[in-house]
Design an enzyme around this catalytic site. Structure first.
Site, PDB file in Angstrom:
ATOM      1  N   LYS A   1       7.704  32.251 -75.337  1.00 45.30           N
ATOM      2  CA  LYS A   1       8.679  32.890 -75.315  1.00 45.30           C
ATOM      3  C   LYS A   1       9.023  32.850 -76.854  1.00 45.30           C
ATOM      4  CE  LYS A   1      13.243  35.012 -74.087  1.00 45.30           C
ATOM      5  NZ  LYS A   1      13.527  35.454 -73.230  1.00 45.30           N
TER       6      LYS A   1
ATOM      7  N   GLY B   1      25.856  47.746 -65.336  1.00 46.35           N
ATOM      8  CA  GLY B   1      25.215  48.304 -66.163  1.00 46.35           C
ATOM      9  C   GLY B   1      23.735  48.547 -65.606  1.00 46.35           C
TER      10      GLY B   1
ATOM     11  N   VAL C   1      21.233  46.797 -64.558  1.00 45.89           N
ATOM     12  CA  VAL C   1      21.309  45.941 -63.080  1.00 45.89           C
ATOM     13  C   VAL C   1      22.581  46.714 -61.401  1.00 45.89           C
ATOM     14  CG1 VAL C   1      21.336  43.572 -62.217  1.00 45.89           C
ATOM     15  CG2 VAL C   1      20.696  44.002 -64.338  1.00 45.89           C
TER      16      VAL C   1
HETATM   17  P1  NAD Z   1      23.460  46.224 -69.405  1.00 45.32           P
HETATM   18  O1  NAD Z   1      23.985  46.263 -70.518  1.00 45.32           O
HETATM   19  O2  NAD Z   1      22.821  47.459 -68.499  1.00 45.32           O
HETATM   20  O3  NAD Z   1      25.133  45.830 -68.302  1.00 45.32           O
HETATM   21  C1  NAD Z   1      25.854  44.935 -68.499  1.00 45.32           C
HETATM   22  C2  NAD Z   1      26.995  45.721 -67.699  1.00 45.32           C
HETATM   23  O4  NAD Z   1      28.703  44.870 -67.790  1.00 45.32           O
HETATM   24  C3  NAD Z   1      28.293  46.993 -68.996  1.00 45.32           C
HETATM   25  O5  NAD Z   1      28.451  47.746 -67.816  1.00 45.32           O
HETATM   26  C4  NAD Z   1      28.836  46.517 -69.255  1.00 45.32           C
HETATM   27  O6  NAD Z   1      29.863  46.737 -70.235  1.00 45.32           O
HETATM   28  C5  NAD Z   1      29.445  45.297 -68.302  1.00 45.32           C
HETATM   29  N1  NAD Z   1      29.989  44.243 -68.541  1.00 45.32           N
HETATM   30  C6  NAD Z   1      30.196  43.203 -69.785  1.00 45.32           C
HETATM   31  N2  NAD Z   1      30.676  41.714 -69.866  1.00 45.32           N
HETATM   32  C7  NAD Z   1      31.510  41.981 -69.362  1.00 45.32           C
HETATM   33  C8  NAD Z   1      32.840  42.023 -68.525  1.00 45.32           C
HETATM   34  N3  NAD Z   1      32.714  40.441 -69.297  1.00 45.32           N
HETATM   35  N4  NAD Z   1      33.362  41.987 -67.181  1.00 45.32           N
HETATM   36  C9  NAD Z   1      32.580  42.839 -66.712  1.00 45.32           C
HETATM   37  N5  NAD Z   1      31.478  43.522 -67.573  1.00 45.32           N
HETATM   38  C10 NAD Z   1      31.305  43.589 -67.988  1.00 45.32           C
HETATM   39  O7  NAD Z   1      22.914  44.929 -69.264  1.00 45.32           O
HETATM   40  P2  NAD Z   1      21.515  44.584 -67.775  1.00 45.32           P
HETATM   41  O8  NAD Z   1      20.470  44.646 -67.987  1.00 45.32           O
HETATM   42  O9  NAD Z   1      22.215  45.361 -66.462  1.00 45.32           O
HETATM   43  O10 NAD Z   1      21.940  43.122 -67.297  1.00 45.32           O
HETATM   44  C11 NAD Z   1      22.793  42.301 -67.587  1.00 45.32           C
HETATM   45  C12 NAD Z   1      22.355  40.986 -66.920  1.00 45.32           C
HETATM   46  O11 NAD Z   1      21.552  40.703 -65.757  1.00 45.32           O
HETATM   47  C13 NAD Z   1      22.388  40.130 -68.225  1.00 45.32           C
HETATM   48  O12 NAD Z   1      22.515  38.933 -67.989  1.00 45.32           O
HETATM   49  C14 NAD Z   1      20.680  39.912 -67.889  1.00 45.32           C
HETATM   50  O13 NAD Z   1      19.706  39.374 -69.038  1.00 45.32           O
HETATM   51  C15 NAD Z   1      20.413  40.197 -66.283  1.00 45.32           C
HETATM   52  N6  NAD Z   1      18.929  40.515 -66.327  1.00 45.32           N
HETATM   53  C16 NAD Z   1      18.383  42.010 -65.859  1.00 45.32           C
HETATM   54  C17 NAD Z   1      17.329  41.990 -65.776  1.00 45.32           C
HETATM   55  C18 NAD Z   1      17.036  43.941 -65.674  1.00 45.32           C
HETATM   56  O14 NAD Z   1      16.434  44.522 -65.028  1.00 45.32           O
HETATM   57  N7  NAD Z   1      17.630  44.533 -67.318  1.00 45.32           N
HETATM   58  C19 NAD Z   1      16.459  41.425 -64.945  1.00 45.32           C
HETATM   59  C20 NAD Z   1      17.606  40.402 -64.817  1.00 45.32           C
HETATM   60  C21 NAD Z   1      18.456  39.854 -65.251  1.00 45.32           C
END
Ligand code: NAD
Length: 370
Positions: A77, A179, A181
């Site tokens: 990292k 979002g 995921v």
């Molecule tokens: P993103 O920003 O695309 O989506 C996040 C969503 O969550 C948004 O719709 C936002 O409005 C919503 N949100 C934020 N706070 C909230 C709350 N308190 N209650 C309900 N909804 C809420 O992010 P993402 O890429 O989808 O990532 C989401 C999570 O998954 C993060 O923890 C990220 O670290 C993890 N993650 C993502 C990936 C990836 O491939 N993108 C892979 C592994 C883990």
């Protein structure tokens, strides 16, 4: 000296490198935790308050995540001190300077994380070429666009069926965070015959026990709106998603959303962790005691990192989907079977599996420092 070695244990870190270039205001740290399974992959995090300790903890998490996913990569990292919203031109100088300073550290492959994005990775590619998370036009696989992590989550659920007597066809599910995921997990689960009964975003929860119109919700999000702006269904406050009665509950938003204070509100049969550390360890114990099957984050959400590793090998989207399906299914099965046989938490089974894979790789190396 004593401070830096306080980070060390039997797995790593192999190297901790401090990068400082006062001429351009560059301050950063790279932690290469363990490379027994191959060169380390892990994101570059940019924030004003990053620390060496945080970097080391995240690097270790990547060692376990990559090993658990069965990838030929170790964990690393990097952190860069700065406001990620700084002017683009200033950010470009810092990113280019940082990766040039680390040009010779072949044991680390750059990737995006909080505060860095595809564009930052293009600058890294231009300088040193050792990077994943690139946009399609320069040979990358846009993992959020294709829904790599959501695809993996749907396979984890499919495998979980045999461990909790659930039929995915007709199963009702709720997704916290619509979002990158959450929306793709929803899409793939619908394709498998499950029914979305609630979704939420930062503005609120939308519920409909008869099933939500996913295409309409995807269109709303594409237009920059909230799921709560949909004309059908019942609008509830943001955290009401926790109380929704369902068969499958998917946290896909923020860390630590489920803890001892609210875990009893969950009314589901399976939890599949899309977000990173969405549930505290104590709350996972409670889920276990209540007989709710819980698939931990670094098993269930590994689709993204598997996709990135596929990109690094130069393969395309079809290969990425194939690798995600195969690895997610095998690892979810192994973890849930071990947890069931030994009566332990799935997280403990997953951590033991990851550690075993790292130690086995280490035992094959003369010294893993070279
Ligand atoms: P993103 O920003 O695309 O989506 C996040 C969503 O969550 C948004 O719709 C936002 O409005 C919503 N949100 C934020 N706070 C909230 C709350 N308190 N209650 C309900 N909804 C809420 O992010 P993402 O890429 O989808 O990532 C989401 C999570 O998954 C993060 O923890 C990220 O670290 C993890 N993650 C993502 C990936 C990836 O491939 N993108 C892979 C592994 C883990």
């Amino acid at each position: 000296m004593s401070d830096i070695f306080s980070l060390a244990d039997d797995l790593g870190p192999l190297k901790v490198i401090h990068v400082h270039e006062p001429g351009i205001g560059l301050r950063g740290v790279l932690v290469v935790d363990n490379v027994a399974r191959g060169p380390s992959v892990g994101g570059v995090r940019m924030a004003a308050d990053v620390t060496v300790e945080e970097c080391a903890r995240l690097a270790r998490a990547m060692t376990f995540k990559n090993a658990a996913a069965g990838l030929p990569h170790g964990g690393g990292k990097a952190v860069l001190v700065g406001d990620p919203k700084m002017p683009r031109a200033d950010k470009e100088v810092l990113i280019r300077g940082f990766c040039c300073a680390l040009r010779e550290v072949e044991q680390y492959i750059f990737a995006p994380d909080m505060g860095t994005d595809e564009q930052c990775m293009v600058w890294v590619k231009d300088e040193i070429d050792r990077v994943v998370g690139l946009p399609r036009e320069v040979g990358g696989i846009p993992l959020d666009e294709i829904g790599a992590t959501g695809f993996g989550l749907s396979h984890a659920v499919d495998v979980a069926q045999e461990f909790c007597d659930l039929d995915i066809k007709g199963a009702r599910f709720a997704v916290q965070g619509f979002g990158a995921v959450g929306k793709h997990a929803t899409r793939f689960l619908c394709e498998a015959g499950a029914i979305p009964v609630a979704v939420s975003d930062s503005a609120g929860t939308l519920q409909d026990p008869d099933g939500l119109d996913v295409d309409a919700l995807l269109a709303l999000k594409a237009a920059g709106k909230s799921v709560t702006e949909h004309s059908a269904g019942v609008k509830l406050e943001r955290d009401a998603i926790i109380d929704v009665e369902c068969d499958i509950w998917i946290p896909a938003a923020r860390p630590d959303v489920i803890h001892e204070g609210n875990v009893d509100r969950l009314n589901t049969r399976i939890v599949v962790q899309g977000a990173n550390i969405p549930i505290t360890y104590a709350a996972e114990k409670t889920l276990h005691e209540r007989g709710i099957l819980n698939i931990p984050d670094f098993i269930a959400n590994a689709g993204g990192v598997i996709c990135a590793a596929t990109e690094y090998q130069g393969a395309g989207e079809a290969a990425a989907f194939g690798a995600i399906e195969e690895k997610l299914r095998r690892n979810t099965h192994e973890v849930l079977e071990t947890a069931q046989q030994q009566g332990i938490l799935p997280r403990d089974a997953a951590l033991a599996m990851a550690r075993r894979r790292v130690e086995r790789a280490m035992s094959n190396r003369r010294w893993h420092i070279f």
